[in-house]
Scaffold this active site. Sequence first.
Site, PDB file in Angstrom:
ATOM      1  N   HIS B 121      70.348 122.794  -3.372  1.00  0.00           N
ATOM      2  CA  HIS B 121      69.906 121.458  -3.765  1.00  0.00           C
ATOM      3  C   HIS B 121      70.249 120.506  -2.610  1.00  0.00           C
ATOM      4  CE1 HIS B 121      70.070 117.666  -6.054  1.00  0.00           C
ATOM      5  NE2 HIS B 121      69.425 118.280  -7.031  1.00  0.00           N
ATOM      6  N   ASP B 198      78.772 124.574  -5.794  1.00  0.00           N
ATOM      7  CA  ASP B 198      77.989 123.583  -6.531  1.00  0.00           C
ATOM      8  C   ASP B 198      77.805 124.124  -7.948  1.00  0.00           C
ATOM      9  OD1 ASP B 198      75.923 122.245  -7.790  1.00  0.00           O
ATOM     10  OD2 ASP B 198      74.528 122.360  -6.103  1.00  0.00           O
ATOM     11  N   GLN B 201      74.550 123.627 -12.158  1.00  0.00           N
ATOM     12  CA  GLN B 201      73.775 124.423 -13.115  1.00  0.00           C
ATOM     13  C   GLN B 201      74.617 125.480 -13.819  1.00  0.00           C
ATOM     14  OE1 GLN B 201      70.811 123.545 -13.982  1.00  0.00           O
ATOM     15  NE2 GLN B 201      70.468 122.082 -12.341  1.00  0.00           N
ATOM     16  N   LYS B 224      74.618 117.226 -17.443  1.00  0.00           N
ATOM     17  CA  LYS B 224      73.812 118.432 -17.641  1.00  0.00           C
ATOM     18  C   LYS B 224      74.441 119.343 -18.696  1.00  0.00           C
ATOM     19  CE  LYS B 224      72.275 118.635 -12.798  1.00  0.00           C
ATOM     20  NZ  LYS B 224      70.942 118.069 -12.777  1.00  0.00           N
ATOM     21  N   CYS B 362      64.369 118.559  -5.645  1.00  0.00           N
ATOM     22  CA  CYS B 362      65.417 118.245  -4.665  1.00  0.00           C
ATOM     23  C   CYS B 362      65.758 119.455  -3.807  1.00  0.00           C
ATOM     24  CB  CYS B 362      66.680 117.698  -5.319  1.00  0.00           C
ATOM     25  SG  CYS B 362      66.386 116.169  -6.199  1.00  0.00           S
TER      26      CYS B 362
END
Lengths: 163, 409
Positions: B121, B198, B201, B224, B362
Amino acid sequence: MNPLDDLYRRVIMDHYKNPRNRGTMEDEPAGGTTGSSAEPASRVTVNLNNPTCGDRISLQMQIEDGIVKNARFTGEGCSISMSSASMMTDAVKGKTAAEALAMADKFSAMMKGEKVSFDEYEDIDALSGVNKFPARIKCATLAWNALRKGVELGQGRHEGIEE
Amino acid sequence: MDPIALKAEFPILHQDVNGHPLVYLDNAATSQKPRSVIEAVKRYYERDNANVHRGVHTLGSRATDAYEGAREKTARFLNAASPREIVFTRGTTAGLNLVAHGYARQVLREGDEIVITPAEHHSNLIPWQQAAKATGATLKYLPLQPDGTVRLEDVEKTVTERTKLVAIAYVSNVLGTVHPVGKIAEIAHRKGAVIVVDGAQSAPHLKVDVQALDVDFYAFSGHKMCGPTGIGALYGKARLLEKMEPVEYGGEMIDFVELYDSSWKEIPWKFEGGTPIIAGAVGLGAAIDFLEGVGLDEIDRHGRRLAAYAVDRLSAIAGVSIYGPKENRAGLVTFNLGDVHPHDVATVLDAEGIAIRAGHHCCQPLMRWLQVSATARASFYLYNTEQDVDRLADALVKTKEFFGYEPAR
């Protein structure tokens, strides 16, 4: 008419599937310019993209004596952005720079929901349905923003302003 | 796990959009919020609101307890060794930028290497691009397999003794790839690098144990995973956070301030200048309670099951291309419908009440790697059902008819 049919009118899909003026001037067999690879002084190229969604357009215009002699585009995008580019390039050919800018203003007004009509090139009226889809307005205006930049660039050159 | 019962907890999901019951399939962008989270934020503002870490008064201590309580909950959620290792941030982007500014830019020297993948991303790519430029370090990319997975032998080759930092998403927001971050961490450490994960998700779907994975930094967003927007957390190993400089200076983060010099609070507070997002942290705590009540393993299984079902249903539609791995796919499906542009697909689906994402997600470098300008993405969460996938598949067939798309060309 249901809103979707209003957004994707037949004339829009026709411009999307059979775009007018798609390609570069270099590809044209006899474009009235020399075959040299250098861009003639009367020709401007504008690259614009829509960073939020990835649509992009490269617009070339031949502006001589304040008149848009030719306009061509390449790019990637949805049916709305590409059909709008097809219509715009067709509509501005032969117009003065001032007339072209006036059309861009009229297009912005149409996107705001104002009742306008493009007697000069009535296909454009079909894009009026876009104003009901706020997320898609920026798709429709991309080519017209490129037009504004191109005319500005052409005028700057004419007046000898450094880019 | 009963997604229909869970859906009842999410007020927003019970509405019609464009004349159809809403099917929300844009969860990788942001999830919806259960009543318990909305109530927790409301209750905080109605009963406890005050500034933290300074009130002598009762509301001040209640607010501080609520805020620090959320930190302890977050630490437990990730199995961090201590709440001191949890820095509250605005979200994943802020967490990754904090590591890039507070760690990478301090530590990297010319000739050092940063290793990332082309599937990252933008928020796990640009901070490293800029840190490399600022320090003279080299940015290197791990090669991807055609399905977007990385091979450990390529990690062994690309990560060298000069590599000081490896940054990778646990789960790709476009391909749904689940990267073996534990094994990548082992390789990075063996070569003397730190690993930054990261978790945007992964946090909503996977039970993450930062100590078992042995990652050095792990950033995620609350919004999220059923929490409010504007709150997230960065986990960092205490000894690394202690080495780092603050990035923002101001109130709340100082120890002593004199006219020409100042000193900082201990970790994690030295990274939290200014009045923090207190209600957001409270909401994040409530979201963690909610997810743990459902069970992260259950949520993960449900997401994968729906993604697999969506792959089946969508690949049966002629002209649909699906991106990403066949095996081990997290709860999302990225696709294209012939030559119909994803914006047009998303507009037609929206007219059917179905919310999906269309665009570059993104991930511009990944789009170029996939050789597409844009894609459509359906991403699932605990309240989605097979019926939602059926609605998606049926609407895609309609979309195809609407655009008169002929696959045989």
